[in-house]
Design an enzyme around this catalytic site. Structure first.
Site, PDB file in Angstrom:
ATOM      1  N   GLU A 134     -11.619 -16.919  -0.543  1.00  0.00           N
ATOM      2  CA  GLU A 134     -12.263 -16.682  -1.828  1.00  0.00           C
ATOM      3  C   GLU A 134     -11.366 -17.116  -2.969  1.00  0.00           C
ATOM      4  O   GLU A 134     -10.144 -17.073  -2.872  1.00  0.00           O
ATOM      5  CB  GLU A 134     -12.581 -15.188  -1.973  1.00  0.00           C
ATOM      6  N   CYS A 147      -7.731 -17.448  -9.846  1.00  0.00           N
ATOM      7  CA  CYS A 147      -6.997 -16.714  -8.819  1.00  0.00           C
ATOM      8  C   CYS A 147      -7.339 -17.388  -7.491  1.00  0.00           C
ATOM      9  O   CYS A 147      -8.514 -17.427  -7.100  1.00  0.00           O
ATOM     10  CB  CYS A 147      -7.470 -15.259  -8.845  1.00  0.00           C
ATOM     11  N   CYS A 154      -4.377 -12.602   5.862  1.00  0.00           N
ATOM     12  CA  CYS A 154      -2.990 -12.357   5.482  1.00  0.00           C
ATOM     13  C   CYS A 154      -2.331 -11.572   6.610  1.00  0.00           C
ATOM     14  O   CYS A 154      -2.957 -10.699   7.216  1.00  0.00           O
ATOM     15  CB  CYS A 154      -2.925 -11.545   4.184  1.00  0.00           C
ATOM     16  N   CYS A 158      -0.554  -4.876   4.157  1.00  0.00           N
ATOM     17  CA  CYS A 158      -0.400  -3.772   3.201  1.00  0.00           C
ATOM     18  C   CYS A 158      -1.636  -2.873   3.336  1.00  0.00           C
ATOM     19  O   CYS A 158      -2.766  -3.363   3.277  1.00  0.00           O
ATOM     20  CB  CYS A 158      -0.283  -4.303   1.777  1.00  0.00           C
ATOM     21  N   CYS A 161      -4.685  -3.000   0.791  1.00  0.00           N
ATOM     22  CA  CYS A 161      -5.242  -4.305   0.406  1.00  0.00           C
ATOM     23  C   CYS A 161      -6.322  -4.723   1.382  1.00  0.00           C
ATOM     24  O   CYS A 161      -6.121  -4.682   2.602  1.00  0.00           O
ATOM     25  CB  CYS A 161      -4.121  -5.342   0.386  1.00  0.00           C
ATOM     26  N   GLY A 209      -3.939 -13.903   0.990  1.00  0.00           N
ATOM     27  CA  GLY A 209      -2.765 -14.492   1.620  1.00  0.00           C
ATOM     28  C   GLY A 209      -1.465 -14.236   0.900  1.00  0.00           C
ATOM     29  O   GLY A 209      -1.443 -13.795  -0.248  1.00  0.00           O
ATOM     30  N   GLU A 210      -0.375 -14.496   1.625  1.00  0.00           N
ATOM     31  CA  GLU A 210       0.968 -14.373   1.077  1.00  0.00           C
ATOM     32  C   GLU A 210       1.486 -15.801   0.837  1.00  0.00           C
ATOM     33  O   GLU A 210       1.821 -16.505   1.805  1.00  0.00           O
ATOM     34  CB  GLU A 210       1.867 -13.599   2.064  1.00  0.00           C
ATOM     35  N   SER A 266       5.264  -8.105  -5.820  1.00  0.00           N
ATOM     36  CA  SER A 266       4.413  -6.944  -5.590  1.00  0.00           C
ATOM     37  C   SER A 266       5.291  -5.805  -5.085  1.00  0.00           C
ATOM     38  O   SER A 266       5.509  -5.663  -3.887  1.00  0.00           O
ATOM     39  CB  SER A 266       3.316  -7.294  -4.583  1.00  0.00           C
ATOM     40  N   LEU A 267       5.766  -4.988  -5.990  1.00  0.00           N
ATOM     41  CA  LEU A 267       6.745  -3.960  -5.629  1.00  0.00           C
ATOM     42  C   LEU A 267       6.043  -2.685  -5.133  1.00  0.00           C
ATOM     43  O   LEU A 267       6.257  -2.225  -4.044  1.00  0.00           O
ATOM     44  CB  LEU A 267       7.663  -3.670  -6.814  1.00  0.00           C
ATOM     45  N   HIS A 268       5.216  -2.112  -5.987  1.00  0.00           N
ATOM     46  CA  HIS A 268       4.365  -0.959  -5.645  1.00  0.00           C
ATOM     47  C   HIS A 268       5.112   0.331  -5.356  1.00  0.00           C
ATOM     48  O   HIS A 268       4.484   1.390  -5.272  1.00  0.00           O
ATOM     49  CB  HIS A 268       3.416  -1.270  -4.483  1.00  0.00           C
ATOM     50  N   ASN A 342      -7.700  -0.644  -6.780  1.00  0.00           N
ATOM     51  CA  ASN A 342      -9.105  -0.853  -6.436  1.00  0.00           C
ATOM     52  C   ASN A 342      -9.266  -0.368  -5.012  1.00  0.00           C
ATOM     53  O   ASN A 342      -8.820  -1.052  -4.081  1.00  0.00           O
ATOM     54  CB  ASN A 342      -9.444  -2.350  -6.492  1.00  0.00           C
ATOM     55  N   CYS A 385      -8.449  -7.408  -7.986  1.00  0.00           N
ATOM     56  CA  CYS A 385      -7.200  -7.450  -7.220  1.00  0.00           C
ATOM     57  C   CYS A 385      -7.330  -6.753  -5.886  1.00  0.00           C
ATOM     58  O   CYS A 385      -7.749  -5.600  -5.812  1.00  0.00           O
ATOM     59  CB  CYS A 385      -6.091  -6.754  -7.978  1.00  0.00           C
TER      60      CYS A 385
END
Ligand code: SAH
Length: 402
Positions: A134, A147, A154, A158, A161, A209-210, A266-268, A342, A385
């Site tokens: 997408e 985007c 991926c 995570c 996600c 994806g990464e 992407s720390l989170h 989300n 996201c």
């Protein structure tokens, strides 16, 4: 026929295309045979995979004058077309063979959804081998951001996600990444996005994806997107953001490329204990190592690092974590992008309470750390996201009405 804000409308499918050779025969066998087979097979070669000099060599190999490579490239990168019959500057007899060799159709739009009055559009693409990816186009008053996906699926897993749930199908090729942007550019140039004719100004590698796990293709895509026409699309490097979970060696490698591309990390979570669970690759590269690589990147490029932090209620939004994050980032060339979570379908997690979010922002600011809260465009079309999960959306009937 603009959609009523904040309506949700399926975009009508594009008109059927005239059956060109690439539309009817699919990947060109000659091209596939020249590539090593790997896994599910590689996508057919496309001019966006190659530097201009190599495109010239391919053209010469077809017995055509090498300057035809520039003509083809201008059609693709400047006029956003891969339709041989629209290339009136090429001899009629050369159009088919050239397009077959260098402009195979890589992505077919399976489904398009729009919201925000038509200014946010998500496209579900089917690749030559049936994988689904997408991309999302977001038009703002002053810019258009695309985007893009860098992998089908991926492998990082995570838990918050949507893409991470299904695992990795395969890496996308450079041209498959670039083709997502060219398709958006074509919509804008054709005034198919409300707001009149426009251009893609920003690219974020924040789709499926990464990106740094598909380093060569992503770097190729960055080069193609930012080189001037006819080499590439002519988008400014400074307007490209590569977002990563924190693959430390790949961050170092990207820093050494000396591009002016923005790095998003992407720390989170500011502590290893929590980050080990939210971003499982943290078990390999810990928070201090990831941040050290990010500061090296900032030093090498002069670009401010974007620290991505999805705020998850009662998981990572505590005041003490805001303070810890603030102390790690204070005085650094960084800003924090807070993303209200989300929730993915079936998730036990949800977005932070407004008061917790406000307090998180306040504490970061008290450490002198710049912070923004990301808008959640495309929520209604699962285009926000972390919601890009192509196989799931493909099975879901298209939402209708509001
Ligand atoms: N793999 C890359 C890029 C893709 S995701 C990366 O992780 O950086 C782009 C951003 O969306 C990342 O910061 C990711 O952590 C975040 N994200 C993923 N799922 C999300 C969700 N459900 N809610 C909010 N942000 C999410």
């Amino acid at each position: 026929m603009p959609a009523p804000y904040p309506g949700l409308v399926p975009v009508p499918p594009p008109a059927p295309e005239p059956a060109g050779p690439e539309a009817t025969t699919g990947p060109v066998p000659l091209v596939l045979a020249s590539r090593p087979a790997a896994g599910r097979g590689r996508p057919p070669r496309h001019l966006a995979d190659l530097p201009l000099a190599e495109r010239r060599a391919v053209v010469a190999g077809l017995g055509q004058p090498p300057f035809r490579a520039s003509q083809l490239s201008r059609h693709f990168f400047g006029r956003y077309t891969d339709q041989a019959d629209e290339m009136s500057d090429l001899p009629r007899s050369a159009r088919g063979p050239l397009a077959q060799a260098l402009l195979p159709r890589l992505l077919t739009a399976e489904r398009e959804l729009s919201c925000d009055g038509g200014t946010t559009r998500k496209t579900l693409w089917r690749t030559f081998d049936g994988a689904l990816v997408e991309s999302v186009l977001m038009r703002y008053p002053d810019r258009v951001t695309m985007c893009v996906s860098s992998q089908a699926g991926c492998g990082i897993a995570c838990p918050f996600c949507a893409t991470g749930q299904a695992g990795l199908t395969r890496n996308l090729s450079t041209a498959e990444i670039v083709a997502q942007v060219v398709a958006g550019a074509r919509l804008l140039a054709d005034s198919q996005v409300p707001g009149g004719p426009g251009r893609v100004s920003n690219i974020v590698f924040m789709g499926m994806g990464e990106p740094l796990a598909n380093y060569a293709s992503v770097l190729g895509a960055v080069r193609r997107l930012t080189e001037p026409v006819p080499e590439g699309m002519g988008i400014s490097q400074r307007s490209v953001t590569v977002s990563t979970v924190g693959l430390v060696p790949a961050i170092a490698r990207l820093a050494a490329e000396r591009l002016s591309v923005t790095l998003a990390v992407s720390l989170h979570a500011p502590d290893d204990e929590l980050r080990d669970t939210l971003v499982p690759v943290n078990r390999r590269w810990k928070v201090p190592e990831v941040l050290a690589a990010a500061w090296d990147y900032a030093a090498a490029t002069g670009r401010r690092i974007s620290i991505e932090y999805a705020l998850i209620r009662d998981i990572n939004d505590q005041a003490r974590r805001a303070d810890l994050l603030g102390s790690l980032l204070a005085g650094r060339l960084a800003h924090v992008n807070l993303i209200p979570l989300n929730p993915t379908p079936g998730s036990k997690w949800t977005a932070s309470r407004p008061a917790a979010q406000r307090e998180f922002v306040r504490r970061l600011e008290a450490h002198g750390v710049p912070v923004t809260v990301r808008d959640t465009r495309g929520r209604e079309i699962d285009g926000a996201c972390g919601q890009l999960a192509a196989s799931a959306s493909a099975r879901t009937p298209a939402p209708a009405g509001r």
